[in-house]
Design a protein around this motif. Structure first.
Motif, PDB file in Angstrom:
ATOM      1  N   ILE A   1     -14.415   4.486  26.414  1.00  0.00           N
ATOM      2  CA  ILE A   1     -13.728   3.918  25.241  1.00  0.00           C
ATOM      3  C   ILE A   1     -12.445   3.208  25.646  1.00  0.00           C
ATOM      4  CG2 ILE A   1     -12.577   4.494  23.076  1.00  0.00           C
ATOM      5  CD1 ILE A   1     -14.542   6.852  22.823  1.00  0.00           C
ATOM      6  N   ILE A   2     -11.670   3.843  26.540  1.00  0.00           N
ATOM      7  CA  ILE A   2     -10.333   3.335  26.866  1.00  0.00           C
ATOM      8  C   ILE A   2     -10.375   2.113  27.776  1.00  0.00           C
ATOM      9  CG2 ILE A   2      -8.186   3.915  28.068  1.00  0.00           C
ATOM     10  CD1 ILE A   2      -8.584   6.795  27.054  1.00  0.00           C
ATOM     11  N   ILE A   3     -11.265   2.129  28.794  1.00  0.00           N
ATOM     12  CA  ILE A   3     -11.265   1.046  29.786  1.00  0.00           C
ATOM     13  C   ILE A   3     -11.528  -0.324  29.146  1.00  0.00           C
ATOM     14  CG2 ILE A   3     -12.491   0.103  31.796  1.00  0.00           C
ATOM     15  CD1 ILE A   3     -12.666   2.978  32.852  1.00  0.00           C
ATOM     16  N   PRO A   4     -12.572  -0.466  28.316  1.00  0.00           N
ATOM     17  CA  PRO A   4     -12.750  -1.785  27.664  1.00  0.00           C
ATOM     18  C   PRO A   4     -11.562  -2.160  26.789  1.00  0.00           C
ATOM     19  CG  PRO A   4     -14.734  -0.458  27.461  1.00  0.00           C
ATOM     20  CD  PRO A   4     -13.669   0.450  27.985  1.00  0.00           C
ATOM     21  N   PHE A   5     -11.016  -1.167  26.088  1.00  0.00           N
ATOM     22  CA  PHE A   5      -9.855  -1.430  25.234  1.00  0.00           C
ATOM     23  C   PHE A   5      -8.661  -1.853  26.090  1.00  0.00           C
ATOM     24  CE2 PHE A   5      -5.911   0.130  23.268  1.00  0.00           C
ATOM     25  CZ  PHE A   5      -5.936  -0.632  22.086  1.00  0.00           C
ATOM     26  N   ALA A   6      -8.452  -1.157  27.215  1.00  0.00           N
ATOM     27  CA  ALA A   6      -7.340  -1.490  28.100  1.00  0.00           C
ATOM     28  C   ALA A   6      -7.509  -2.880  28.681  1.00  0.00           C
ATOM     29  CB  ALA A   6      -7.236  -0.454  29.216  1.00  0.00           C
ATOM     30  N   SER A   7      -8.741  -3.227  29.055  1.00  0.00           N
ATOM     31  CA  SER A   7      -9.009  -4.560  29.595  1.00  0.00           C
ATOM     32  C   SER A   7      -8.701  -5.644  28.567  1.00  0.00           C
ATOM     33  CB  SER A   7     -10.478  -4.649  30.032  1.00  0.00           C
ATOM     34  OG  SER A   7     -10.780  -5.933  30.501  1.00  0.00           O
ATOM     35  N   SER A   8      -9.093  -5.399  27.313  1.00  0.00           N
ATOM     36  CA  SER A   8      -8.805  -6.354  26.246  1.00  0.00           C
ATOM     37  C   SER A   8      -7.306  -6.462  26.003  1.00  0.00           C
ATOM     38  CB  SER A   8      -9.512  -5.928  24.950  1.00  0.00           C
ATOM     39  OG  SER A   8     -10.907  -5.906  25.126  1.00  0.00           O
ATOM     40  N   LEU A   9      -6.611  -5.333  26.084  1.00  0.00           N
ATOM     41  CA  LEU A   9      -5.166  -5.327  25.873  1.00  0.00           C
ATOM     42  C   LEU A   9      -4.451  -6.111  26.976  1.00  0.00           C
ATOM     43  CD1 LEU A   9      -2.754  -4.320  24.226  1.00  0.00           C
ATOM     44  CD2 LEU A   9      -2.734  -2.262  25.667  1.00  0.00           C
ATOM     45  N   VAL A  10      -4.912  -5.935  28.225  1.00  0.00           N
ATOM     46  CA  VAL A  10      -4.318  -6.675  29.344  1.00  0.00           C
ATOM     47  C   VAL A  10      -4.503  -8.175  29.145  1.00  0.00           C
ATOM     48  CG1 VAL A  10      -4.630  -7.216  31.798  1.00  0.00           C
ATOM     49  CG2 VAL A  10      -4.463  -4.834  31.059  1.00  0.00           C
ATOM     50  N   LYS A  11      -5.701  -8.573  28.760  1.00  0.00           N
ATOM     51  CA  LYS A  11      -5.949 -10.004  28.527  1.00  0.00           C
ATOM     52  C   LYS A  11      -5.107 -10.522  27.371  1.00  0.00           C
ATOM     53  CE  LYS A  11      -9.568 -13.467  28.136  1.00  0.00           C
ATOM     54  NZ  LYS A  11      -8.747 -14.343  27.289  1.00  0.00           N
ATOM     55  N   LEU A  12      -4.988  -9.704  26.334  1.00  0.00           N
ATOM     56  CA  LEU A  12      -4.201 -10.105  25.169  1.00  0.00           C
ATOM     57  C   LEU A  12      -2.745 -10.345  25.558  1.00  0.00           C
ATOM     58  CD1 LEU A  12      -4.386 -10.412  22.006  1.00  0.00           C
ATOM     59  CD2 LEU A  12      -3.516  -8.073  21.906  1.00  0.00           C
ATOM     60  N   LEU A  13      -2.170  -9.433  26.333  1.00  0.00           N
ATOM     61  CA  LEU A  13      -0.765  -9.548  26.705  1.00  0.00           C
ATOM     62  C   LEU A  13      -0.521 -10.714  27.662  1.00  0.00           C
ATOM     63  CD1 LEU A  13       0.137  -5.771  27.126  1.00  0.00           C
ATOM     64  CD2 LEU A  13       0.820  -7.293  25.261  1.00  0.00           C
ATOM     65  N   THR A  14      -1.418 -10.908  28.622  1.00  0.00           N
ATOM     66  CA  THR A  14      -1.244 -12.026  29.554  1.00  0.00           C
ATOM     67  C   THR A  14      -1.488 -13.364  28.851  1.00  0.00           C
ATOM     68  OG1 THR A  14      -3.535 -11.666  30.306  1.00  0.00           O
ATOM     69  CG2 THR A  14      -1.770 -10.729  31.651  1.00  0.00           C
ATOM     70  N   ASP A  15      -2.368 -13.377  27.868  1.00  0.00           N
ATOM     71  CA  ASP A  15      -2.548 -14.593  27.058  1.00  0.00           C
ATOM     72  C   ASP A  15      -1.277 -14.900  26.275  1.00  0.00           C
ATOM     73  OD1 ASP A  15      -5.088 -14.993  27.977  1.00  0.00           O
ATOM     74  OD2 ASP A  15      -6.096 -14.216  26.192  1.00  0.00           O
ATOM     75  N   TRP A  16      -0.648 -13.853  25.744  1.00  0.00           N
ATOM     76  CA  TRP A  16       0.605 -14.041  25.014  1.00  0.00           C
ATOM     77  C   TRP A  16       1.673 -14.657  25.941  1.00  0.00           C
ATOM     78  CZ3 TRP A  16       3.379 -14.444  20.759  1.00  0.00           C
ATOM     79  CH2 TRP A  16       4.750 -14.230  20.815  1.00  0.00           C
ATOM     80  N   LEU A  17       1.746 -14.161  27.165  1.00  0.00           N
ATOM     81  CA  LEU A  17       2.714 -14.701  28.113  1.00  0.00           C
ATOM     82  C   LEU A  17       2.394 -16.150  28.465  1.00  0.00           C
ATOM     83  CD1 LEU A  17       3.105 -11.592  30.449  1.00  0.00           C
ATOM     84  CD2 LEU A  17       4.801 -12.489  28.829  1.00  0.00           C
ATOM     85  N   PHE A  18       1.093 -16.477  28.542  1.00  0.00           N
ATOM     86  CA  PHE A  18       0.689 -17.863  28.813  1.00  0.00           C
ATOM     87  C   PHE A  18       1.137 -18.792  27.687  1.00  0.00           C
ATOM     88  CE2 PHE A  18      -2.572 -21.038  27.672  1.00  0.00           C
ATOM     89  CZ  PHE A  18      -2.368 -21.936  28.708  1.00  0.00           C
TER      90      PHE A  18
END
Length: 891
Positions: free
Chosen positions: A16-33
């Motif tokens: 449950i956590i790993i896919p959610f964590a992966s999505s969160l990482v992409k979300l945050l790095t997209d925000w920085l982009f």
């Protein structure tokens, strides 16, 4: 046992956590982009829309499913049997009920999660619907504004699909619950359904009937998007049979649903089945049988008369879909009266005839200017510049870094040291050195300018070949370029990338790019910046995911010497009634945006080039800060905007048929055109600088000829203008149909039949050289046409360097081949025939004194021309040739 359970819980938690964590990482790095490029509006708006859509669909799904399951669980079942399955396998219903109740909540939650993800993926449909516009044009059958088809219809179909899935899933689950609880029993006499369950099913059946009715209503609009006729869109049988049937079904289906629901409620199964049979029968007859009979016995014998209004619709809306109405058709009364005076008056056109083909030039650039194996020229771009005061068409290729060709591939080299490409190769389209090689305006590393085009910032951090990320401003110097005495290093001084100024950012990007080295490297400091989304297409798609981008970005040298990429962006839809679609289903398309990406700092700008496009108007409402008008583009960039090659190619493909606006002519295909095919390849539009008929100055245009269908002569030529206020204007110049105008294939055949040219081609091939015939260009000059084709020679092995050795020019009934374009034009128009530039004479042949005298005269005239141009090297070369000819005459 406890350890085993803990292990299972850990696995479940990780799943449950790993896919959610992966999505969160992409979300945050997209925000920085998005923060980096100063465009957080797209991120926040799209994220809000995704979240809102996910919650809306997820909550509604959860509430509906769980509500129905609770009803099914609370119904009292007085006569339920004790066991579900008898015999050896006995399952007590009471035990089953205790298991079912928590599973129903879990099922509703899972379905809600699926619905939420599905809804989040449809965020763009939701935003377009919420910001929908009207187009001011109605469809000709149902009278709906075209904006309804672009924005409302897709969203309504989305809702219908969601409702269908929700009802289907709910029915399957409540059947399972009622079966477990004994409300549905399988007996030797058949299926026995409890009264409470029947009433529940009756309500759901009523909802299904409403869903079916809405489907028939939406299907009526789909008829206008269908392609079952010889033309696209609804025809006579569709309007007079299928559309009528759908209207009946929209009214009849809810009535049938009420009767079926009543039958379920009362347990009168025959009453429930009869309306279903009637609806299915009406659908089958009205949508299939009757339209086929109507088509065969009424429409087919009178097709033109009955289908004319619908053919008119197809013509009108296809022209609208590809913006063909703006094409101005002008008769072109071609003649063969071109003279030396006309050639002189069109000197700028002649000088800008493109002799260098993209493929041979790319290979030549790679061998002459690649400098090192880890540099690569990926593509050659065509553009125009003011060079030394002259309006010139040029070929330009960026020198990018090829990470696949690094001598030592490791993380430090690929991410910290080799971070960028360097410079460009830039030269005229038609000038040739005496060795048959291209001339340069800009070349080498560091950039050497041989004209007034200067490159002051040659580093290319964002390009077509870039890797996924690099880290700059580290403790390790970046490689800049090689020299004879050693390598020159540099440090990035731009604002591109995200600062690595905190531990959490290092952790974040280490997770994003799956590299612990980002976290552990001691070379990364607080001043370091990570640059990602580096390929042009990837960067633009991340910044504006709702646009389509051209596959061929082209580089521009700005007046201050900086390098930027320009890319054409498109809006497209498959929802325009009656418009004939492309292969992928798109039937509405506009080149509505010009995107600009700085090659050094990665900044991104979007300029609206077609403000009349309804789709870009809507996107501009959704993202008001993203787009700028084309008038806001800096002048040094605006002068390099060009009409999209890809879009004109699509427009030309449609215009071959849809230049015919009369339904009868269109139906009979009386004047069908096609894009010429040469050597089994369809010709593509090409850029050139020329003076259009009736215009006073040369301009940069995109040109493509047409031939009649299944014929080789020319029918017309299409041109799209690129410069200034004329940008986007398209003209189709049509030739008279009562005379022969040679097409590219006919000229190609005449070249092959010319004994001298074929002899030379054979001779060169026998000497181990590969003869490469370049593109056949059709160049309109005054009221005549010139046909120009370059010839390249290269060694037969793969490493051969293509050299431009001859130019073939055809005019009227004459075909000549010379060392360059000037000599060929002299032979054609000066009246003083220049001797053909031969390879080694055939052994045993004799050359008459008159022929040698003509050859000497031609060389002398060329030498004088070069002397006037100040080309003393070329002048000396011609004198040496003249000396050889005079010696042959003396012998």
């Amino acid at each position: 046992m406890v350890r085993k359970n803990r292990f299972i819980l850990i696995l479940v938690a990780a799943a449950i956590i790993i896919p959610f964590a992966s999505s969160l990482v992409k979300l945050l790095t997209d925000w920085l982009f998005f923060s980096e490029i100063g465009n957080t509006e797209v991120f926040t708006t799209s994220l809000t829309a995704q979240t809102g859509s996910a919650l809306l669909f997820g909550i509604f799904m959860f509430a509906f499913v769980l509500g129905n399951l609770k009803v099914a669980n609370r119904v009292q079942i007085p006569h339920a049997s004790e066991f579900i399955i008898g015999g050896s396998y006995r399952f007590n219903r009471a035990d089953a009920e205790r298991l079912v109740r928590p599973l129903t909540v879990a099922s509703a939650a899972v379905l809600a999660l699926i619905a939420g993800q599905w809804g989040a993926a449809r965020w763009e449909n939701a935003l377009l619907f919420a910001n929908r516009l009207t187009m001011g044009t109605n469809d000709p059958v149902l009278g709906k504004d075209l904006g309804f088809y672009f924005f409302s219809l897709p969203f309504l179909e989305l809702l219908k699909g969601f409702a269908g899935f929700m009802l289907t899933a709910t029915i399957v689950l409540i059947i399972a619950v009622y079966f477990v609880r004994g409300a549905i029993l399988l007996t030797p006499r058949g299926v026995n359904v409890d009264e409470a369950a029947r009433k529940h099913f009756a309500i759901l059946v009523g909802l299904i009937s409403l869903l079916l009715a809405s489907g028939y209503y939406l299907e009526s609009f789909g008829l206008l998007l269908d392609g079952r006729n010889t033309f696209h869109g609804a025809g006579y049988a569709d309007v007079h049979a299928r559309l009528l049937t759908l209207k009946v079904l929209v009214f009849l289906t809810p009535l049938a649903g009420i009767i079926v629901a009543t039958g379920f409620w009362k347990g009168a199964w025959r009453m429930a089945v009869t309306p279903v049979i009637i609806v299915v029968a009406i659908h089958g007859v009205g949508m299939r049988v009757y339209p086929l009979l109507l088509q065969q016995f009424k429409v087919a014998p009178n097709e033109l008369a009955l289908e004319t209004p619908y053919i008119e619709n197809n013509i009108r809306f296809t022209r609208l879909g590809y913006d063909l109405d703006k094409i101005e058709t002008i008769p072109f009364d071609v003649d063969q009266k071109l003279s030396t005076v006309d050639i002189a008056n069109n000197d700028a056109t002649i000088k800008n005839i493109r002799l260098w083909d993209h493929a041979p030039l790319l290979k030549t650039y790679s061998q002459l200017q690649q400098i090192r194996t880890y540099y690569k020229f990926y593509d050659v771009d065509n553009d125009r510049y003011m060079v030394n005061g002259s309006y010139s068409q040029v070929m330009l290729s960026p020198r990018e870094l090829s990470y696949a060709d690094l001598p030592s591939r490791n993380w430090i080299n690929e991410r910290l040291i080799f971070t960028h490409g360097n410079g460009i190769t830039f030269g005229p389209v038609s000038r040739i050195s005496k060795e048959g090689l291209p001339e340069f305006f800009v070349k080498d590393i560091p950039a050497v300018s041989l004209a007034d085009i200067k490159v002051t910032r040659p580093e290319i951090y964002y390009g077509e070949l870039s890797n996924d990320y690099v880290i700059v401003k580290t403790k390790i110097p970046e490689f800049s370029y090689p020299t004879a005495t050693g390598n020159i290093n540099t440090t990035y001084a731009g604002t591109g990338g995200v600062p690595m100024d905190s531990l959490w950012k290092k952790i974040l990007f280490a997770a994003r790019f799956k590299s612990e080295k980002i976290l552990l490297s001691s070379d990364i400091t607080a001043q370091s910046r990570i640059i990602y989304n580096r390929t042009i297409r990837e960067r633009l798609k991340a910044a504006a995911p709702f646009l389509r981008f051209d596959n061929d970005p082209y580089m521009v040298v700005r007046k201050d010497g900086k390098l930027v990429w320009m890319v054409d962006a498109y809006t497209a839809s498959d929802r325009l009634p009656y418009s004939t679609p492309l292969k992928g289903g798109v039937n509405y398309m506009r080149n509505s945006v010009k995107a600009v990406v700085d090659a050094y700092d990665g900044s991104v700008s979007f300029y609206i080039s077609d403000p009349n496009d309804i789709l870009i108007k809507t996107y501009a409402r959704i993202f008001p800060k993203l787009f700028k008008p084309l008038s806001a583009m800096p002048d040094d960039l605006r002068s390099h905007v060009r009409y999209s090659h890809q879009f004109l190619q699509i427009q030309a493909a449609m215009f071959t048929a849809y230049h015919m606006t009369d339904p009868k002519t269109f139906y009979n295909k009386e004047n069908l055109w096609q894009v010429p095919v040469l050597n089994e390849k369809t010709m593509e539009p090409y850029y050139t600088v020329m003076k259009l008929p009736g215009e006073k100055v040369e301009e940069y245009i995109l040109l493509l000829p047409f031939t009649p269908s299944k014929r080789d002569n020319l029918a017309a030529w299409l041109t799209a203008r690129c410069d200034g206020t004329n940008y986007g204007k398209i003209r189709a110049y049509t030739f008279p149909r009562d005379r022969l105008v040679y097409g590219p294939k006919q000229i190609d055949a005449r070249i092959n039949q010319d004994s001298f040219i074929s002899q030379q081609l054979t001779l060169w091939s026998q000497r181990g050289s590969e003869v490469i015939r370049g593109s056949m260009l059709v160049i309109p000059i005054e009221k005549s046409l010139l046909y120009v084709q370059p010839l390249f020679l290269a060694a037969a092995d793969k490493g051969g360097l293509p050299e431009l050795k001859r130019v073939i020019v055809a005019f009227g009934d004459e075909v000549v081949m010379e060392e360059n374009l000037e000599l060929a034009l002299q032979r054609l128009f000066s009246g003083k025939k220049v001797a053909r530039a031969a390879a080694t004479p055939v052994v045993g042949s004799t050359v008459s004194p008159a022929t040698l005298a003509k050859e000497a005269m031609g060389i002398y005239e060329k030498a004088m021309t070069l002397q006037r141009q100040g080309d003393w090297a070329g002048y000396g070369e011609e004198l040496r040739k003249l000396e050889n000819v005079l010696k042959r005459m003396a012998q």
